[in-house]
Design a protein around this motif. Sequence first.
Motif, PDB file in Angstrom:
ATOM      1  N   HIS A 119       0.801  -1.231   0.000  1.00  0.00           N
ATOM      2  CA  HIS A 119       0.000   0.000   0.000  1.00  0.00           C
ATOM      3  C   HIS A 119       0.834   1.282   0.000  1.00  0.00           C
ATOM      4  O   HIS A 119       0.311   2.363  -0.229  1.00  0.00           O
ATOM      5  N   GLU A 120       2.147   1.168   0.222  1.00  0.00           N
ATOM      6  CA  GLU A 120       3.033   2.340   0.288  1.00  0.00           C
ATOM      7  C   GLU A 120       3.758   2.606  -1.023  1.00  0.00           C
ATOM      8  O   GLU A 120       4.451   3.619  -1.139  1.00  0.00           O
ATOM      9  N   ARG A 121       3.676   1.722  -1.987  1.00  0.00           N
ATOM     10  CA  ARG A 121       4.556   1.763  -3.154  1.00  0.00           C
ATOM     11  C   ARG A 121       3.786   1.894  -4.461  1.00  0.00           C
ATOM     12  O   ARG A 121       3.151   0.952  -4.901  1.00  0.00           O
ATOM     13  N   ARG A 122       3.887   3.052  -5.082  1.00  0.00           N
ATOM     14  CA  ARG A 122       3.242   3.261  -6.384  1.00  0.00           C
ATOM     15  C   ARG A 122       3.798   2.300  -7.435  1.00  0.00           C
ATOM     16  O   ARG A 122       3.074   1.866  -8.314  1.00  0.00           O
ATOM     17  N   PHE A 123       5.084   1.951  -7.325  1.00  0.00           N
ATOM     18  CA  PHE A 123       5.682   1.052  -8.325  1.00  0.00           C
ATOM     19  C   PHE A 123       5.102  -0.354  -8.250  1.00  0.00           C
ATOM     20  O   PHE A 123       5.245  -1.135  -9.193  1.00  0.00           O
ATOM     21  N   VAL A 124       4.429  -0.688  -7.168  1.00  0.00           N
ATOM     22  CA  VAL A 124       3.690  -1.949  -7.053  1.00  0.00           C
ATOM     23  C   VAL A 124       2.222  -1.721  -7.387  1.00  0.00           C
ATOM     24  O   VAL A 124       1.608  -2.490  -8.128  1.00  0.00           O
ATOM     25  N   LEU A 125       1.663  -0.655  -6.872  1.00  0.00           N
ATOM     26  CA  LEU A 125       0.219  -0.423  -7.017  1.00  0.00           C
ATOM     27  C   LEU A 125      -0.203  -0.127  -8.450  1.00  0.00           C
ATOM     28  O   LEU A 125      -1.251  -0.611  -8.897  1.00  0.00           O
ATOM     29  N   ILE A 126       0.577   0.644  -9.200  1.00  0.00           N
ATOM     30  CA  ILE A 126       0.180   0.966 -10.579  1.00  0.00           C
ATOM     31  C   ILE A 126       0.103  -0.297 -11.439  1.00  0.00           C
ATOM     32  O   ILE A 126      -0.913  -0.532 -12.091  1.00  0.00           O
ATOM     33  N   PRO A 127       1.137  -1.156 -11.444  1.00  0.00           N
ATOM     34  CA  PRO A 127       0.978  -2.402 -12.220  1.00  0.00           C
ATOM     35  C   PRO A 127      -0.085  -3.333 -11.642  1.00  0.00           C
ATOM     36  O   PRO A 127      -0.756  -4.054 -12.382  1.00  0.00           O
TER      37      PRO A 127
END
Length: 163
Positions: A119-127
């Motif tokens: 939940h803290e990481r855009r590089f995980v959340l976007i994909p």
Amino acid sequence: MNKVFLGIGGNIGDKRQNFIHVLNLIEIKLGKIIQKSSVYETPPWGFRSEDAFWNQVLIIETKLEAEELLWRIREIETDFGRERGNERYSSREMDIDILYFNDDFLESKDLIIPHPRIHERRFVLIPLVEIAPEMKHPLRRLTSIEMLENCLDQSVIKKIEMG
């Protein structure tokens, strides 16, 4: 069969070739890739580096249980030259994180599932939003979209054309 979400990424070496190679190794050693997001270029997270990361989220089906999956992931990371030291975040050719394992919650000395920082990481959340927008985090009970909307990380994430 277990349904597993993996986050993969790296920022050194021939990134395009590393991604091709790691996808092959995942299919051979871990399980069948059933879906994959686009590849995204992202800044380093948690440390400074001149080299941007490439990141991707995969969904695989595997017969492996979580601990065995972790050990095989570590073998693959070692094939890419990863050495496990004291530094939590560092440049590397390839990093593989287990994001979700079914809807399971697991906490051991070596492994926490779901990954504690999704939940803290855009590089995980976007994909993740790209391939599983309505997937609910088993503990937070928020969808991928909701977690992205609430994410405080403002990193600029850029889609890479893999050709």
